[in-house]
Design a protein around this motif. Sequence first.
Motif, PDB file in Angstrom:
ATOM      1  N   ALA A 206       0.896  -1.211   0.160  1.00  0.00           N
ATOM      2  CA  ALA A 206       0.028  -0.159   0.037  1.00  0.00           C
ATOM      3  C   ALA A 206       0.692   1.185   0.051  1.00  0.00           C
ATOM      4  O   ALA A 206       1.981   1.261   0.446  1.00  0.00           O
ATOM      5  CB  ALA A 206      -0.957  -0.044   0.888  1.00  0.00           C
ATOM      6  N   SER A 343       1.354  -3.943  -6.305  1.00  0.00           N
ATOM      7  CA  SER A 343       0.156  -4.407  -5.763  1.00  0.00           C
ATOM      8  C   SER A 343      -0.131  -3.151  -4.783  1.00  0.00           C
ATOM      9  O   SER A 343      -1.500  -3.285  -4.725  1.00  0.00           O
ATOM     10  CB  SER A 343       0.815  -5.169  -4.254  1.00  0.00           C
ATOM     11  OG  SER A 343      -0.136  -5.585  -3.272  1.00  0.00           O
ATOM     12  N   SER A 346      -2.798  -1.952  -7.510  1.00  0.00           N
ATOM     13  CA  SER A 346      -3.970  -2.999  -7.787  1.00  0.00           C
ATOM     14  C   SER A 346      -4.779  -3.420  -6.663  1.00  0.00           C
ATOM     15  O   SER A 346      -5.794  -3.816  -6.873  1.00  0.00           O
ATOM     16  CB  SER A 346      -3.117  -4.386  -8.558  1.00  0.00           C
ATOM     17  OG  SER A 346      -2.589  -4.942  -7.470  1.00  0.00           O
ATOM     18  N   GLY A 347      -4.216  -3.336  -5.466  1.00  0.00           N
ATOM     19  CA  GLY A 347      -5.034  -3.950  -4.218  1.00  0.00           C
ATOM     20  C   GLY A 347      -4.871  -5.491  -4.138  1.00  0.00           C
ATOM     21  O   GLY A 347      -5.559  -5.945  -3.309  1.00  0.00           O
ATOM     22  N   HIS A 348      -4.040  -6.018  -4.831  1.00  0.00           N
ATOM     23  CA  HIS A 348      -3.982  -7.595  -4.781  1.00  0.00           C
ATOM     24  C   HIS A 348      -2.488  -8.078  -4.715  1.00  0.00           C
ATOM     25  O   HIS A 348      -1.466  -7.425  -4.591  1.00  0.00           O
ATOM     26  CB  HIS A 348      -4.215  -8.089  -6.400  1.00  0.00           C
ATOM     27  CG  HIS A 348      -5.770  -7.798  -6.779  1.00  0.00           C
ATOM     28  ND1 HIS A 348      -6.752  -8.300  -6.015  1.00  0.00           N
ATOM     29  CD2 HIS A 348      -6.062  -7.018  -7.599  1.00  0.00           C
ATOM     30  CE1 HIS A 348      -8.051  -7.876  -6.788  1.00  0.00           C
ATOM     31  NE2 HIS A 348      -7.586  -7.090  -7.634  1.00  0.00           N
TER      32      HIS A 348
END
Length: 373
Positions: A206, A343, A346-348
């Motif tokens: 994040a 990440s 994308s949040g993944h």
Amino acid sequence: MGNPLENTKQLNVGIIGCGAIIAQYLSNFRRLDSVNLVAVADLDPARAQAVADSYEGVRAMQVEELLAADDVDLVLNLTIPAAHADVALKAIANGKSVYGEKPLAATSEEARQVLDAARAAGVVVGCAPDTVLGTGIQTARKAIDDGLIGTPISATATMATPGHERWHPNPDFYYQPGGGPLLDMGPYYVSALVTLLGPVVSVVGAASHTRNERTIGSGPREGQKVPVDIDSHVTGVLVHASGALSTLFMSFDAVKTKSPNLEIHGEKGSLVVPDPNHFDGEVQLFALGAEDWETLPVSAGYVDSGRGFGIADLAATPAGQEPRAGGGLAFHALEVMESVLESAKSGHSVSIKSTAQRPPAVPLTELATKVSA
């Protein structure tokens, strides 16, 4: 205390890039028998000439002249991150090995091109940080390898500063792609974590961006504004192949932290590890059942080392083997950092495609030194 570098052949080195970091390399090169500095170059010829005037036997050259020089075995690439790959590829094309400042390149795609070109040319790639070879990280590694904390479970890596523009006279590149707190300072921490705990297989990240510009705080450009084109605060979780989990906190926004730069936790104890941007420092152990922290004796690593010792270590590495501060580790660290940023967008979770073996441990070693230049 043995010295594995006593019989190392001398390596002729040429430096491209004569900015602020070069002073640390010059100071240590004067102490290293295996490193013979022969030439320097910079886009600003006056800066290269100033270095040559201060170091006996060194000549100032144009960049292209240095790249083609017959007496240069290895190019030390101290250019800005955006130029790392271009300079490295040109050096390799001229048949020279390369040792670069971190990161290996601005992107892992560019870094892969560098490694592929070096493999095809039969030359060696090394890369900072070589702080992992000093007594701080190596003593901590020995404590882990000796089982003092049992099976490693987790680690935390913390770096907080309000921004390099407060002290650096030309901080622009810190806030451009290839810079930022993770790509600038993260190599020290990620390289240390891989050295201590092994390679990473996946990450979650994040990130945030708090200001669109920074104000230069010193030097002839004091008061000028610098645009910010990167995330200036990054957090991430690294999943190591061993199962250990590392948490990263890298910030150009936070003011200060009291947390140790690195902590390693295991089933039988916890370690406080010195700042991975330094070569030495105390390693502290709190063993299960103990009443207080214990400072461990220095037990591994190059004693009294500094920037450039990775080149001496490279010179001593047998042909065909990866240097301890080698391109493989640098590439893996770069992919890990890029993947944390990916990440964050994308949040993944992102899987890491590359791997890197933990470099061989450095025994407690007093390097042969010289007095010259």
